[in-house]
Design a protein around this motif. Structure first.
Motif: not given
Length: 184
Positions: A127, A129, A131, A158-160
């Motif tokens: 995973v 991440t 941001v 995953f992230g913005d």
């Protein structure tokens, strides 16, 4: 300890650091086994730096105790005379550490054999991440994992929105480098 670590660092470059880097430019690497010695020297230098930092803290806190001040109230400039000799050694130690970390001296990874997956290896899930625009910060680690793993990877990112866009850009940069031969 610091002087011993510095001597070991100097032994890595017996003809002087500039000559060493010239040799690196000509031959692309240094003597076999040098990377093992470089890691050992880096450990010694790190330990010596740690001891010098601890010595400074002892000076600082003993001055605070002797003067009845809180440590944060001690004028750190007043410690310079007592720390000056150690500080000179500390600066040389950090110059050596910087050379081992940020120059070709410490970057003599042995060539990697082409990556091959182990038969029957389980898939490893990873995973990531991101941001904000920070994808480049972890890209070296990610690239190292891709180059060295012998298990299939399944990567979840995953992230913005800004982070995901930055991840896509960073991956595209790596792919472009692969095609240009920059990461061979």
């Amino acid at each position: 300890v610091g002087r011993c670590a510095i001597d070991r660092f100097d032994a890595l470059t017996p003809t002087g650091e500039q000559a060493f880097f010239d040799d690196m430019a000509e031959n692309g690497s240094y003597k076999a086994g040098g990377e093992v010695e470089a890691i050992s020297v880096a450990r010694d230098l790190s330990y010596a730096a740690h001891l010098a930092e601890r010595f400074f803290q002892v000076l600082w806190y003993s001055t605070a105790e002797r003067t009845g001040l809180a440590p944060l109230e001690v004028d750190l400039k007043s410690l310079r005379p007592a720390f000056s000799d150690t500080f000179q050694v500390y600066r040389v130690i950090h110059a050596g550490l910087d050379a081992l970390t940020y120059t070709p001296l410490g970057r003599n990874d042995p060539p990697l054999a082409p990556r091959s997956l182990r038969a029957g290896a389980e898939v490893v899930c990873m995973v990531v991440t991101v941001v904000g625009a920070w994808a480049d910060v972890g890209m070296t680690t990610f690239w190292s994992i891709l180059r060295r793993t012998s298990s299939p990877l399944r990567v979840f990112v995953f992230g913005d929105p800004l982070g995901l866009d930055d991840w896509r850009r960073a991956v595209a940069d790596v792919e472009r480098g692969l095609h240009d031969g920059a990461f061979a």
